[in-house]
Design a protein around this motif. Structure first.
Motif, PDB file in Angstrom:
ATOM      1  N   GLU A   3       0.829  -1.205   0.000  1.00 20.43           N
ATOM      2  CA  GLU A   3       0.000   0.000   0.000  1.00 20.43           C
ATOM      3  C   GLU A   3       0.866   1.259   0.000  1.00 20.43           C
ATOM      4  OE1 GLU A   3      -3.261   0.441  -0.226  1.00 20.43           O
ATOM      5  OE2 GLU A   3      -3.635  -1.702  -0.429  1.00 20.43           O
ATOM      6  N   TYR A   4       1.928   1.227   0.775  1.00 20.18           N
ATOM      7  CA  TYR A   4       2.855   2.368   0.837  1.00 20.18           C
ATOM      8  C   TYR A   4       3.417   2.666  -0.555  1.00 20.18           C
ATOM      9  CZ  TYR A   4       7.315   4.763   1.742  1.00 20.18           C
ATOM     10  OH  TYR A   4       8.375   5.634   1.719  1.00 20.18           O
ATOM     11  N   LYS A   5       3.865   1.641  -1.254  1.00 20.68           N
ATOM     12  CA  LYS A   5       4.456   1.845  -2.580  1.00 20.68           C
ATOM     13  C   LYS A   5       3.417   2.336  -3.596  1.00 20.68           C
ATOM     14  CE  LYS A   5       8.142  -1.516  -1.804  1.00 20.68           C
ATOM     15  NZ  LYS A   5       8.635  -2.887  -2.049  1.00 20.68           N
ATOM     16  N   LEU A   6       2.188   1.866  -3.441  1.00 21.29           N
ATOM     17  CA  LEU A   6       1.130   2.349  -4.335  1.00 21.29           C
ATOM     18  C   LEU A   6       0.950   3.864  -4.192  1.00 21.29           C
ATOM     19  CD1 LEU A   6      -1.610  -0.438  -3.994  1.00 21.29           C
ATOM     20  CD2 LEU A   6      -0.310   0.149  -6.062  1.00 21.29           C
ATOM     21  N   TRP A   7       0.971   4.350  -2.944  1.00 22.60           N
ATOM     22  CA  TRP A   7       0.830   5.786  -2.718  1.00 22.60           C
ATOM     23  C   TRP A   7       2.037   6.548  -3.268  1.00 22.60           C
ATOM     24  CZ3 TRP A   7      -2.076   9.004   1.155  1.00 22.60           C
ATOM     25  CH2 TRP A   7      -3.376   8.528   1.334  1.00 22.60           C
ATOM     26  N   VAL A   8       3.220   6.051  -3.008  1.00 23.61           N
ATOM     27  CA  VAL A   8       4.434   6.739  -3.447  1.00 23.61           C
ATOM     28  C   VAL A   8       4.480   6.860  -4.965  1.00 23.61           C
ATOM     29  CG1 VAL A   8       6.952   6.522  -3.577  1.00 23.61           C
ATOM     30  CG2 VAL A   8       5.786   6.143  -1.398  1.00 23.61           C
ATOM     31  N   ASN A   9       3.940   5.875  -5.666  1.00 21.38           N
ATOM     32  CA  ASN A   9       4.026   5.856  -7.127  1.00 21.38           C
ATOM     33  C   ASN A   9       2.768   6.337  -7.837  1.00 21.38           C
ATOM     34  OD1 ASN A   9       6.695   4.719  -7.239  1.00 21.38           O
ATOM     35  ND2 ASN A   9       5.811   2.758  -6.593  1.00 21.38           N
ATOM     36  N   ASP A  10       1.712   6.650  -7.066  1.00 21.54           N
ATOM     37  CA  ASP A  10       0.446   7.062  -7.686  1.00 21.54           C
ATOM     38  C   ASP A  10       0.562   8.504  -8.190  1.00 21.54           C
ATOM     39  OD1 ASP A  10      -2.221   7.791  -8.298  1.00 21.54           O
ATOM     40  OD2 ASP A  10      -2.992   6.391  -6.800  1.00 21.54           O
TER      41      ASP A  10
END
Length: 560
Positions: A3-10
């Protein structure tokens, strides 16, 4: 971490948020921010402000609002909602974000142009005929929190069956790309973002003042009656003063250091009128202004606390059960004296509220109903009775400083409570009595009721697991006796008993009519334990209360 990576890359996440996330290196902190979505309960959202799925931010607000918009559009044509907010950090920004998502979905958003009391939002939904409402507030939580409370078309907070429908809609918003949002200028031009203020304010003040029972007495003693008020840096300042002035109070003093909005609540440890510490500045000022009563409201002005003089002239803080009993008595006794007490009158309280108000109501032939904790359930019953005519609502309250009389809204109202408790104090002063005198009279007539609340704060994922373990321990091994007194009734509200919705609450009644109740908070990382006794003297009640409290908390605190 996924989830963290999804936010960072969104690409839809703004750069400031991404920088905040990049600065985080503590594994526990990252876990707490992303191990779940911020829970949407029956009260909506509440959490610490910050980046992450388990935090209050523009994205969690937008996602919740997208689901709410879909729900409102199912309710009928010309969908609309009212939005209000309090003095907390980012409250105006979250309110605007919610409005723009509503507008993007074709739902007309009526937004107050500045902070307003939560009960005025409830009133405004009804006054404007809207399909729902939102309040951006975290009530009396610490400054790092904010929240998002949702209201139905009747002006009441969503009850479980409607909250579940909204939650189902929120679950369809699986990516930020599904959120429909309109820019402010476009929304205003399309008539989908409408700013409201003075007209609703005046209607609200008049509705509250219309509940007044003795404005003539207030005016007769006003020259010699002094109210000292603290809004605790919140939304109540103007509304409370306007209502008090409208019914005739001429000496209303405000604690200057706490008069203006302050998102950090810099003069108090907690902006909570349930705590004596919140009245420290007011108590220092009380002698200077010759205060007859001190009142305080929380940041969103739905809870009111009162401080009165005892028989030695010392100020004492009334707890929510005491204030509620006094106001219930004042309302019912006044209506009876005015020959306006209806045949099918009803007082509504929660299951963790003292029985003192119930005993008083029954002495006037007024019916009493119990609901689960949360004023939304009281509001739900008010709407039900308004439609069915089965009962006429007279007064509703909960021990956590929430009170309502009248039918103009569907939420607890500290503006109304401020007016009612001050009016009662003025009325009894005209008879040479204080509210403390009245409370002692009620004790002598109905029994010496005493109550206490103990909370344990358990934060984070580990805290949630500990709270669950405590509830499981008591549920699976209920005691046969506590402090030498046998347990005669166990009520597990998770089973949906007494015709109430299922909720994770345990209540134990003892053979001497005392009781205690365990309940995880729905808005804070706490487990709350409520205690209540009734004795023939104050000393007897105090001793029994301490024995009960000590025995129960010892078991809770021993759990690893």
């Amino acid at each position: 971490m996924t989830e963290y990576k999804l936010w960072v890359n969104d690409p839809l996440i703004d750069e400031d948020t991404k920088r905040e996330l990049a600065s985080l290196h503590d594994e526990k902190e990252l876990e707490d921010r992303f191990y779940r979505d911020l829970e949407f309960g029956t009260g909506g959202l509440r959490g610490v402000i910050g980046a992450g799925t388990n935090r209050m931010n523009r994205y969690t607000v937008a996602k919740a609002t997208q689901g709410l918009a879909q729900f409102i559009k199912q309710q009928g044509e010309r969908p609309s909602a009212v939005i209000a907010y309090d003095s907390r950090n980012q409250s105006p920004e979250f309110a605007l974000e919610a409005a723009l998502v509503l507008a993007g979905n074709g739902v007309k958003a009526y937004v107050f142009e500045s902070l307003r009391p939560t009960p005025e939002l409830s009133f405004a939904v009804r006054h404007l005929g809207a399909g729902g409402g939102i309040v951006i507030t975290a009530s009396h939580n610490p400054p790092e929190y904010n929240g998002y409370k949702v209201y139905g078309r009747d002006g009441g907070q969503l009850v479980p069956h409607d909250a579940e429908r909204v939650l189902a809609e929120i679950h369809t918003v699986d990516t930020l790309a599904r959120i429909q949002r309109m820019e402010r200028g476009e929304a205003e031009a399309a008539g989908l973002l409408v700013w409201i203020g003075a007209e609703v304010d005046e209607a609200f003040v008049q509705a509250v003042a219309g509940v007044s029972l003795h404005p003539d007495v207030v005016r007769s003693v006003s020259d010699d009656f002094h109210v000292l008020y603290t809004p605790l840096h919140g939304a109540g300042n103007l509304s409370v003063r306007n209502v008090l002035g409208t019914i005739g109070f001429t000496h209303v003093h405000v604690v200057p250091e706490q008069e203006l909005p302050d998102a950090n609540f810099s003069t108090v440890k907690s902006p909570n009128p349930e705590e004596r510490e919140a009245f420290t500045l007011a108590l220092h000022m009380a002698k200077e202004v010759n205060a007859d009563i001190i009142i305080g409201t929380d940041p969103d002005c739905d809870r009111m606390g009162a401080v009165v003089k005892d028989d030695r002239g010392q100020f004492v803080v009334l707890n929510g059960n005491q204030s509620g009993a006094i106001m219930a008595y004042y309302v019912l006794d006044s209506l009876k004296r005015q020959e306006k007490l209806p045949e099918r009158g009803v007082l509504i309280k929660t299951i963790v509220t003292s029985e003192m108000g119930a005993v008083i109501a029954e002495s006037y032939g007024v019916s009493v109903l119990n609901t689960l904790t949360g004023f939304k359930y009281i509001g739900e019953k008010m709407t039900e009775f308004e439609q069915s005519g089965q009962y006429q609502f007279l007064f509703g309250y909960e021990e956590s400083y929430g009170y309502l009389a009248g039918n103009y809204c569907r939420d607890k109202d500290a503006v109304l409570a401020s007016m009612l408790i001050c009016e009662a104090a003025a009325y009894y002063k005209s008879q040479g009595k204080t509210l403390y005198d009245i409370l002692q009279e009620l004790y002598r007539q109905f029994g010496f009721f005493q109550e206490q609340l103990e909370s344990r704060t358990l934060k984070g994922k580990d805290g949630i697991e500990k709270i669950a373990a405590i509830m499981d321990d008591w549920r699976q091994a209920p005691p046969a006796a506590v402090a030498g007194v046998s347990v005669v009734r166990v009520q597990d509200y998770l089973r949906g008993i007494d015709g109430l919705p299922a909720e994770n609450v345990l209540k134990y009644t003892l053979s001497d009519d005392s009781w205690f109740c365990l309940r995880p908070s729905g808005t804070e990382p706490k487990i709350k334990t409520y205690f209540a006794v009734r004795g023939s003297t104050g000393e007897e009640s105090a001793e029994r209360l301490e024995r009960l409290r000590s025995a129960v908390m010892s078991r809770i605190d021993q759990l690893p």
